[in-house]
Design an enzyme around this catalytic site. Structure first.
Site, PDB file in Angstrom:
ATOM      1  N   HIS A  12       0.453  -1.483   0.392  1.00 58.25           N
ATOM      2  CA  HIS A  12       0.053   0.227   0.287  1.00 58.25           C
ATOM      3  C   HIS A  12       0.967   1.196  -0.206  1.00 58.25           C
ATOM      4  CE1 HIS A  12       1.116  -0.015   4.108  1.00 58.25           C
ATOM      5  NE2 HIS A  12       0.729   1.316   4.721  1.00 58.25           N
ATOM      6  N   GLU A  41       6.176  -4.144   9.131  1.00 55.70           N
ATOM      7  CA  GLU A  41       5.546  -5.069   9.678  1.00 55.70           C
ATOM      8  C   GLU A  41       5.543  -6.157   9.561  1.00 55.70           C
ATOM      9  OE1 GLU A  41       2.591  -0.876  11.342  1.00 55.70           O
ATOM     10  OE2 GLU A  41       2.036  -1.920   9.526  1.00 55.70           O
ATOM     11  N   LEU A  42       5.549  -6.511   7.414  1.00 52.93           N
ATOM     12  CA  LEU A  42       5.286  -7.631   7.471  1.00 52.93           C
ATOM     13  C   LEU A  42       5.863  -8.065   6.458  1.00 52.93           C
ATOM     14  CD1 LEU A  42       3.677 -10.274   6.907  1.00 52.93           C
ATOM     15  CD2 LEU A  42       1.565  -8.979   6.402  1.00 52.93           C
ATOM     16  N   SER A 110       2.766  -6.889 -14.629  1.00 55.28           N
ATOM     17  CA  SER A 110       3.001  -6.238 -16.214  1.00 55.28           C
ATOM     18  C   SER A 110       3.317  -6.410 -17.567  1.00 55.28           C
ATOM     19  CB  SER A 110       4.236  -5.566 -15.736  1.00 55.28           C
ATOM     20  OG  SER A 110       5.548  -6.116 -16.345  1.00 55.28           O
ATOM     21  N   SER A 111       3.669  -5.654 -18.378  1.00 50.96           N
ATOM     22  CA  SER A 111       3.652  -5.786 -19.871  1.00 50.96           C
ATOM     23  C   SER A 111       4.877  -6.777 -19.940  1.00 50.96           C
ATOM     24  CB  SER A 111       4.072  -4.328 -20.971  1.00 50.96           C
ATOM     25  OG  SER A 111       5.113  -3.971 -19.900  1.00 50.96           O
ATOM     26  N   CYS A 112       5.839  -7.210 -19.151  1.00 44.90           N
ATOM     27  CA  CYS A 112       7.241  -7.589 -19.534  1.00 44.90           C
ATOM     28  C   CYS A 112       6.815  -9.179 -19.374  1.00 44.90           C
ATOM     29  CB  CYS A 112       8.447  -7.516 -18.681  1.00 44.90           C
ATOM     30  SG  CYS A 112       7.594  -8.265 -16.954  1.00 44.90           S
ATOM     31  N   TYR A 139      12.487 -11.905 -13.386  1.00 46.77           N
ATOM     32  CA  TYR A 139      10.672 -10.794 -13.043  1.00 46.77           C
ATOM     33  C   TYR A 139      10.007 -11.172 -14.131  1.00 46.77           C
ATOM     34  CZ  TYR A 139       8.225  -6.741 -12.166  1.00 46.77           C
ATOM     35  OH  TYR A 139       7.723  -5.635 -11.427  1.00 46.77           O
ATOM     36  N   LYS A 143       6.301 -13.621 -12.490  1.00 47.03           N
ATOM     37  CA  LYS A 143       5.039 -12.310 -12.508  1.00 47.03           C
ATOM     38  C   LYS A 143       4.132 -13.547 -13.387  1.00 47.03           C
ATOM     39  CE  LYS A 143       5.271  -8.683 -10.687  1.00 47.03           C
ATOM     40  NZ  LYS A 143       4.476  -7.966  -9.556  1.00 47.03           N
ATOM     41  N   PRO A 170      -0.698  -4.170 -16.458  1.00 45.02           N
ATOM     42  CA  PRO A 170      -0.980  -3.105 -16.459  1.00 45.02           C
ATOM     43  C   PRO A 170      -0.112  -2.991 -17.915  1.00 45.02           C
ATOM     44  CG  PRO A 170      -0.617  -3.177 -13.861  1.00 45.02           C
ATOM     45  CD  PRO A 170      -0.243  -4.174 -14.973  1.00 45.02           C
ATOM     46  N   HIS A 186      11.800   5.134 -14.570  1.00 55.20           N
ATOM     47  CA  HIS A 186      10.897   4.989 -15.487  1.00 55.20           C
ATOM     48  C   HIS A 186      11.435   6.467 -16.669  1.00 55.20           C
ATOM     49  CE1 HIS A 186       8.723   1.073 -13.892  1.00 55.20           C
ATOM     50  NE2 HIS A 186       9.967   1.155 -14.549  1.00 55.20           N
TER      51      HIS A 186
HETATM   52  N1  LIG Z   1       5.118   1.493 -11.848  1.00 52.93           N
HETATM   53  C1  LIG Z   1       5.163   0.590 -13.389  1.00 52.93           C
HETATM   54  O1  LIG Z   1       4.820   0.675 -14.541  1.00 52.93           O
HETATM   55  C2  LIG Z   1       3.981  -0.151 -13.248  1.00 52.93           C
HETATM   56  C3  LIG Z   1       3.757  -1.300 -14.302  1.00 52.93           C
HETATM   57  C4  LIG Z   1       2.934  -2.293 -14.917  1.00 52.93           C
HETATM   58  C5  LIG Z   1       2.794  -3.080 -13.455  1.00 52.93           C
HETATM   59  N2  LIG Z   1       3.059  -2.356 -12.492  1.00 52.93           N
HETATM   60  C6  LIG Z   1       3.343  -3.366 -11.387  1.00 52.93           C
HETATM   61  O2  LIG Z   1       2.268  -2.902  -9.797  1.00 52.93           O
HETATM   62  C7  LIG Z   1       2.797  -3.618  -8.886  1.00 52.93           C
HETATM   63  C8  LIG Z   1       3.608  -2.403  -7.560  1.00 52.93           C
HETATM   64  O3  LIG Z   1       4.268  -1.963  -8.451  1.00 52.93           O
HETATM   65  P1  LIG Z   1       4.737  -0.500  -8.153  1.00 52.93           P
HETATM   66  O4  LIG Z   1       5.595   0.394  -9.059  1.00 52.93           O
HETATM   67  O5  LIG Z   1       3.523   0.255  -7.537  1.00 52.93           O
HETATM   68  O6  LIG Z   1       6.363  -0.447  -7.041  1.00 52.93           O
HETATM   69  P2  LIG Z   1       6.412  -0.099  -6.242  1.00 52.93           P
HETATM   70  O7  LIG Z   1       6.202   1.718  -6.055  1.00 52.93           O
HETATM   71  O8  LIG Z   1       7.858  -0.216  -5.415  1.00 52.93           O
HETATM   72  O9  LIG Z   1       5.638  -0.850  -4.640  1.00 52.93           O
HETATM   73  C9  LIG Z   1       6.246  -2.438  -4.733  1.00 52.93           C
HETATM   74  C10 LIG Z   1       5.760  -2.635  -3.365  1.00 52.93           C
HETATM   75  O10 LIG Z   1       5.529  -3.036  -2.510  1.00 52.93           O
HETATM   76  C11 LIG Z   1       6.621  -3.476  -1.413  1.00 52.93           C
HETATM   77  N3  LIG Z   1       7.153  -4.841  -0.816  1.00 52.93           N
HETATM   78  C12 LIG Z   1       8.213  -5.123  -1.878  1.00 52.93           C
HETATM   79  N4  LIG Z   1       8.730  -6.217  -0.909  1.00 52.93           N
HETATM   80  C13 LIG Z   1       7.987  -6.203  -0.071  1.00 52.93           C
HETATM   81  C14 LIG Z   1       8.397  -7.359   1.374  1.00 52.93           C
HETATM   82  N5  LIG Z   1       9.432  -8.559   0.398  1.00 52.93           N
HETATM   83  N6  LIG Z   1       7.235  -8.034   2.134  1.00 52.93           N
HETATM   84  C15 LIG Z   1       6.069  -6.655   2.053  1.00 52.93           C
HETATM   85  N7  LIG Z   1       5.908  -5.699   1.023  1.00 52.93           N
HETATM   86  C16 LIG Z   1       6.918  -5.473  -0.104  1.00 52.93           C
HETATM   87  C17 LIG Z   1       7.413  -2.077  -1.078  1.00 52.93           C
HETATM   88  O11 LIG Z   1       7.096  -2.319  -0.060  1.00 52.93           O
HETATM   89  P3  LIG Z   1       9.303  -1.515   0.358  1.00 52.93           P
HETATM   90  O12 LIG Z   1       9.031   0.286  -0.432  1.00 52.93           O
HETATM   91  O13 LIG Z   1       8.813  -0.647   1.694  1.00 52.93           O
HETATM   92  O14 LIG Z   1      10.406  -1.982   0.345  1.00 52.93           O
HETATM   93  C18 LIG Z   1       6.513  -1.376  -2.631  1.00 52.93           C
HETATM   94  O15 LIG Z   1       5.039  -0.574  -0.587  1.00 52.93           O
HETATM   95  C19 LIG Z   1       4.366  -4.873  -9.470  1.00 52.93           C
HETATM   96  O16 LIG Z   1       4.242  -6.340  -9.639  1.00 52.93           O
HETATM   97  C20 LIG Z   1       4.561  -4.126 -10.272  1.00 52.93           C
HETATM   98  O17 LIG Z   1       5.323  -4.896 -11.472  1.00 52.93           O
HETATM   99  C21 LIG Z   1       4.091  -1.618 -11.768  1.00 52.93           C
END
Ligand SMILES: NC(=O)c1ccc[n+]([C@@H]2O[C@H](COP(=O)([O-])OP(=O)(O)OC[C@H]3O[C@@H](n4cnc5c(N)ncnc54)[C@H](OP(=O)(O)O)[C@@H]3O)[C@@H](O)[C@H]2O)c1
Length: 325
Positions: A12, A41-42, A110-112, A139, A143, A170, A186
């Site tokens: 979140h 926390e988790l 994701s699109s990858c 990665y 996915k 997405p 990005h």
């Molecule tokens: N950003 C994009 O352009 C994009 C595009 C397509 C798909 N997505 C997908 O959307 C999803 C989220 O991406 P995002 O861009 O929101 O990434 P993000 O901003 O890096 O957020 C990921 C979250 O996951 C948490 N997390 C990582 N490892 C964890 C663990 N071991 N335990 C608990 N929490 C953990 C992170 O917490 P910490 O930061 O505290 O580690 C962070 O809050 C991914 O699956 C990604 O593939 C993103």
């Protein structure tokens, strides 16, 4: 009185997870029916801790937006961490959700996941038809495993336990909460930072890498969150009519791509930078086009609402408020 489902949003504090929480709140979902835990926390790679959390909280629904994400450099440097942590997080959350009676779960990919040379626009059925882009293969494999976990739990447990786990893929996202790291971000956040710095320093021009002609698709993250909630809440009959048990994921895009130079011009407008924009054709361009086919999602009644200019204005305000020096 309506009893709102108790929803766990994993990740979140990330860009996507925070947008999902915003979206749920915007749809009047009570805050006290949304469960969250920070990474501290988790740790979702810790199976025992995840089991304990689900047993204690007993959520009704899960949005799985936690993941270890990063750019090309991070994916190339830490491939073991990318595959291991993502596989573990998904497997732990999905299994614990099932064991604790969660009927509805949405997995974020994701699109990858699509082959490097997939036909454009990329349709869902391009999955597993070719070789992946090597730089983020670990990665992408994680996915793909996430999609297959959801499908396998549905196939084995939908009749007996009412399990209904869905996946959305997405396109490139941008918006509040993006990563503006100078070396590891990005396209859009990197351009926002560069144009902002050029404006502040009165730089006469900004040079962008490559020819500027490759085309990419971008979706505002709150649109993505709205699409995710839409897919989660579709009646099972509707969802099943548009998906197959072993080809169930849904692309989430806006359906249009723009050239890198067009994106740069749009960012310059949003930032208020009025200098020149040059290209540097000696630098690599990357793949000429990357666009999702979002017809499946459109047929399910959802379309993107936030245009690039509008989304970039909000993204820039977020950058100014949280990241600008
Ligand atoms: N950003 C994009 O352009 C994009 C595009 C397509 C798909 N997505 C997908 O959307 C999803 C989220 O991406 P995002 O861009 O929101 O990434 P993000 O901003 O890096 O957020 C990921 C979250 O996951 C948490 N997390 C990582 N490892 C964890 C663990 N071991 N335990 C608990 N929490 C953990 C992170 O917490 P910490 O930061 O505290 O580690 C962070 O809050 C991914 O699956 C990604 O593939 C993103």
């Amino acid at each position: 009185m309506t009893q709102y489902p108790k929803i766990y949003v994993a990740g979140h504090r990330g860009m996507v997870g925070s947008a999902i929480v915003r979206q749920l709140e915007a749809q009047d979902h009570p805050v006290d029916r949304i469960v969250t835990r920070t990474h501290e926390e988790l740790d979702l790679t810790n199976q025992a801790a995840v089991n304990q959390f689900f047993k204690a909280e007993k959520p009704d629904q899960v949005y799985l937006a936690a993941a270890k994400v990063g750019g090309i450099h991070a994916n190339n440097t830490y491939p073991a961490e990318f595959i291991y942590q993502n596989l573990m997080m998904q497997a732990n959350v999905i299994e614990a959700a099932f064991r604790n009676g969660v009927k509805k779960l949405l997995f974020l990919g994701s699109s990858c996941i699509y082959p490097k040379l997939a036909d454009q626009p990329m349709r869902e059925d391009a999955l597993l038809t070719g070789t992946l882009e090597p730089t983020n293969e670990p990665y992408a494999i994680a996915k793909i495993a996430g999609i297959k976990l959801c499908e396998s739990y549905n196939r084995q447990y939908s009749q007996s336990h009412g399990v209904d786990y869905r996946s959305v893929m997405p396109t490139n996202l941008y918006g509040p909460g993006d990563n503006y790291h100078p070396e590891n971000s990005h396209v859009i956040p990197a351009l926002i930072r560069r144009f902002h710095e050029a404006k502040v320093n009165n730089a006469p021009s900004v040079t962008i890498w490559g020819t500027g002609t490759p085309k990419r698709e971008f979706l505002y993250v709150d649109d993505m969150a709205a699409a995710g909630v839409h897919v989660m809440n579709l009646p099972l009959t509707t969802y099943s009519e548009h998906t197959q048990p072993m080809l169930s994921h849904i692309n989430v895009g806006c359906g249009e791509d723009v050239t890198i130079i067009e994106v740069a011009e749009a960012v310059a407008r949003a930032v208020g930078y009025t200098g020149a924009i040059h290209t540097d054709p000696t630098k690599p361009d990357g793949t000429p086009r990357k666009l999702m086919d979002s017809n499946r999602l459109n047929a399910l009644g959802w379309r993107a609402k936030v245009g690039l200019d509008q989304g970039l204005k909000t993204a820039y305000q977020d950058f100014l408020a949280n990241y600008a020096a």
